[in-house]
Scaffold this motif. Structure first.
Motif, PDB file in Angstrom:
ATOM      1  N   LYS A 119       0.999  -1.205   0.093  1.00 44.88           N
ATOM      2  CA  LYS A 119      -0.288   0.619   0.150  1.00 44.88           C
ATOM      3  C   LYS A 119       0.997   0.752   0.100  1.00 44.88           C
ATOM      4  N   SER A 120       0.360   2.385  -0.408  1.00 39.16           N
ATOM      5  CA  SER A 120       0.757   3.603  -0.750  1.00 39.16           C
ATOM      6  C   SER A 120       0.287   4.815  -0.430  1.00 39.16           C
ATOM      7  N   HIS A 121       1.153   5.750   0.302  1.00 41.97           N
ATOM      8  CA  HIS A 121       0.518   6.884   0.246  1.00 41.97           C
ATOM      9  C   HIS A 121       1.127   8.156  -0.709  1.00 41.97           C
ATOM     10  N   TRP A 122       1.119   7.455  -1.403  1.00 42.39           N
ATOM     11  CA  TRP A 122       1.620   8.135  -2.973  1.00 42.39           C
ATOM     12  C   TRP A 122       2.662   9.539  -2.450  1.00 42.39           C
ATOM     13  N   ASP A 123       4.155   9.428  -1.290  1.00 44.12           N
ATOM     14  CA  ASP A 123       5.099   9.893  -1.138  1.00 44.12           C
ATOM     15  C   ASP A 123       6.736   9.988  -1.315  1.00 44.12           C
ATOM     16  N   GLY A 124       6.183   8.898  -1.925  1.00 51.22           N
ATOM     17  CA  GLY A 124       7.938   8.400  -2.187  1.00 51.22           C
ATOM     18  C   GLY A 124       8.527   8.067  -1.342  1.00 51.22           C
ATOM     19  N   ASP A 125       7.500   7.566  -0.722  1.00 52.80           N
ATOM     20  CA  ASP A 125       8.779   6.704   0.851  1.00 52.80           C
ATOM     21  C   ASP A 125       8.591   4.780   0.409  1.00 52.80           C
ATOM     22  N   GLU A 126       9.613   4.702   0.743  1.00 49.77           N
ATOM     23  CA  GLU A 126      10.588   3.400   0.406  1.00 49.77           C
ATOM     24  C   GLU A 126      10.117   2.492   1.411  1.00 49.77           C
ATOM     25  N   ARG A 127      10.380   2.602   2.392  1.00 52.41           N
ATOM     26  CA  ARG A 127      10.431   2.118   3.638  1.00 52.41           C
ATOM     27  C   ARG A 127       9.444   0.372   3.537  1.00 52.41           C
ATOM     28  N   LEU A 128       8.280   0.670   3.753  1.00 50.63           N
ATOM     29  CA  LEU A 128       7.511  -0.589   3.263  1.00 50.63           C
ATOM     30  C   LEU A 128       8.104  -1.488   2.402  1.00 50.63           C
ATOM     31  N   ALA A 129       8.931  -1.124   1.254  1.00 52.64           N
ATOM     32  CA  ALA A 129       9.114  -1.976   0.298  1.00 52.64           C
ATOM     33  C   ALA A 129      10.104  -2.413   0.511  1.00 52.64           C
ATOM     34  N   VAL A 130      11.511  -1.753   1.458  1.00 57.80           N
ATOM     35  CA  VAL A 130      12.732  -2.269   1.945  1.00 57.80           C
ATOM     36  C   VAL A 130      12.366  -3.193   2.461  1.00 57.80           C
ATOM     37  N   ALA A 154       9.430   0.722  -8.982  1.00 57.73           N
ATOM     38  CA  ALA A 154      10.334   1.342  -9.418  1.00 57.73           C
ATOM     39  C   ALA A 154      11.146   0.982  -8.021  1.00 57.73           C
ATOM     40  N   ALA A 155      11.012   0.817  -6.903  1.00 48.89           N
ATOM     41  CA  ALA A 155      11.843   0.804  -5.558  1.00 48.89           C
ATOM     42  C   ALA A 155      12.646  -0.667  -6.321  1.00 48.89           C
ATOM     43  N   VAL A 156      10.819  -1.416  -5.808  1.00 48.95           N
ATOM     44  CA  VAL A 156      11.627  -2.764  -5.575  1.00 48.95           C
ATOM     45  C   VAL A 156      12.039  -3.590  -6.746  1.00 48.95           C
ATOM     46  N   ARG A 157      12.051  -2.642  -8.010  1.00 49.29           N
ATOM     47  CA  ARG A 157      12.961  -3.086  -9.580  1.00 49.29           C
ATOM     48  C   ARG A 157      14.424  -2.813  -8.990  1.00 49.29           C
ATOM     49  N   ARG A 158      15.283  -1.982  -8.105  1.00 48.20           N
ATOM     50  CA  ARG A 158      15.805  -0.942  -8.243  1.00 48.20           C
ATOM     51  C   ARG A 158      16.718  -2.477  -6.955  1.00 48.20           C
ATOM     52  N   LEU A 159      15.529  -2.735  -5.827  1.00 49.67           N
ATOM     53  CA  LEU A 159      16.473  -2.475  -4.625  1.00 49.67           C
ATOM     54  C   LEU A 159      16.616  -4.217  -5.159  1.00 49.67           C
ATOM     55  N   SER A 160      15.580  -5.230  -5.667  1.00 49.60           N
ATOM     56  CA  SER A 160      15.630  -6.384  -5.628  1.00 49.60           C
ATOM     57  C   SER A 160      14.866  -6.772  -7.564  1.00 49.60           C
ATOM     58  N   PRO A 161      16.545  -6.512  -7.968  1.00 48.31           N
ATOM     59  CA  PRO A 161      15.661  -7.062  -9.870  1.00 48.31           C
ATOM     60  C   PRO A 161      14.906  -8.582  -9.662  1.00 48.31           C
ATOM     61  N   ALA A 162      15.129  -9.134  -8.650  1.00 47.46           N
ATOM     62  CA  ALA A 162      15.012 -10.958  -9.185  1.00 47.46           C
ATOM     63  C   ALA A 162      13.387 -11.134  -8.523  1.00 47.46           C
ATOM     64  N   THR A 163      12.817 -10.192  -8.152  1.00 48.37           N
ATOM     65  CA  THR A 163      11.423 -10.044  -7.233  1.00 48.37           C
ATOM     66  C   THR A 163      10.890  -9.522  -8.516  1.00 48.37           C
ATOM     67  N   THR A 190      -1.422   6.631 -18.861  1.00 49.60           N
ATOM     68  CA  THR A 190      -1.415   6.075 -20.077  1.00 49.60           C
ATOM     69  C   THR A 190       0.543   4.637 -20.051  1.00 49.60           C
ATOM     70  N   LEU A 191       0.137   4.200 -18.556  1.00 43.61           N
ATOM     71  CA  LEU A 191       1.146   3.703 -18.080  1.00 43.61           C
ATOM     72  C   LEU A 191       2.565   3.509 -18.893  1.00 43.61           C
ATOM     73  N   SER A 192       2.919   4.846 -18.803  1.00 43.09           N
ATOM     74  CA  SER A 192       3.419   5.799 -18.586  1.00 43.09           C
ATOM     75  C   SER A 192       5.439   5.159 -18.537  1.00 43.09           C
ATOM     76  N   HIS A 193       4.619   4.520 -17.175  1.00 42.16           N
ATOM     77  CA  HIS A 193       5.737   4.358 -16.069  1.00 42.16           C
ATOM     78  C   HIS A 193       6.009   3.194 -16.473  1.00 42.16           C
ATOM     79  N   LEU A 194       6.489   2.569 -17.528  1.00 42.69           N
ATOM     80  CA  LEU A 194       6.604   1.287 -17.915  1.00 42.69           C
ATOM     81  C   LEU A 194       7.404   0.831 -18.047  1.00 42.69           C
ATOM     82  N   SER A 195       8.598   2.103 -18.999  1.00 39.33           N
ATOM     83  CA  SER A 195       9.300   2.130 -19.197  1.00 39.33           C
ATOM     84  C   SER A 195      10.509   1.635 -17.712  1.00 39.33           C
ATOM     85  N   ARG A 196       9.999   2.419 -16.617  1.00 40.28           N
ATOM     86  CA  ARG A 196      11.127   2.364 -15.581  1.00 40.28           C
ATOM     87  C   ARG A 196      10.879   1.778 -14.494  1.00 40.28           C
TER      88      ARG A 196
END
Length: 252
Positions: A119-130, A154-163, A190-196
């Protein structure tokens, strides 16, 4: 639309119907996102969808809402309570208490797949993903993580690419999204985030299918699961446009 993610072993996502927040039934005292709902899903050989929120002391707990009132006798926000405080709360209409992610993993033990929404608060906080990725690191059962928020994935992709990671999506045209900056709204529409984000799958709102961008992704090999299916008639419709359903309120 180009296929962006490399092919990976995601067959577990579509192998069996997915019990939304576990196989819950308030009438039987089995509440959503509880050990009882997860036990029922395991007994029925269903995959489990569940939600995570972050506590004030940085723990991932299995809970859908940001606020406590709908699901417990508590008041206020999950983020303002410690994990110990959350675990003291009994879920309404049940005898279950709030679980941590670690407790959920110990219960499931790889018996069925886990589809875990951050779940996200849409504030850029990555702590839950971490925190979630740290707890999941040594888990041997099939699982994936997903979120409505592209920044989280995007954070999950950066922190744990295999997940294995996915985007939860809809056409993002209702009033809920008006709280977000216009650029973010357009990214979702537009799903323009797909590249990241480079997701392995999409979980899409079934009432807004078919939709050309999702149809194109699916035709290019990306699994599409749909939410939330509440009747056999809805299931029949959703299965024509997606590869698996996320359901509640009936036996899929």
């Amino acid at each position: 639309m180009d296929r962006l993610a490399p092919a990976r072993a995601v067959g577990f996502l579509t192998a069996q119907p997915i019990a939304h927040r576990g196989l819950h039934d308030w009438r039987k005292g089995v509440a959503e996102n509880t050990a009882s709902a997860f036990a029922a899903a395991i007994a029925g050989s269903y995959a489990i969808e569940c939600d995570l929120q972050l506590t004030s002391d940085g723990e991932a707990v299995v809970f859908h809402d940001e606020q406590l009132e709908r699901l417990t006798e508590g008041t206020g926000l999950v983020k303002d309570l410690t994990a110990a405080g959350m675990k003291q709360l009994t879920i309404r209409h049940s005898t279950d208490r709030v679980q941590t992610l670690a407790e959920l993993l110990a219960q499931v033990k790889g018996q069925v797949p886990l589809i875990i929404e951050l779940k996200s608060h849409w504030d850029g906080d990555e702590r839950l993903a971490v925190r979630a990725l740290k707890v999941l690191k040594d888990y041997r059962g099939p699982y994936c993580v997903m979120s409505f928020d592209p920044d989280v994935i995007a954070a999950v992709r950066r922190l744990s690419p295999a997940t294995i990671r996915g985007i939860v999506a809809e056409r993002a045209s209702d009033s809920y999204y008006s709280m977000l900056p216009l650029a973010k709204q357009m990214e979702l529409r537009t799903l323009s985030h797909l590249s990241r984000t480079v997701p392995d799958f999409v979980s899409f709102y079934f009432e807004e299918l078919p939709w050309a961008p999702i149809t194109a992704l699916r035709a290019d090999g990306m699994p599409v699961i749909s939410w939330t299916i509440r009747t056999p008639a809805e299931a029949a419709m959703a299965r024509r446009q997606s590869d698996q359903i996320t359901f509640e309120g009936f036996t899929a």
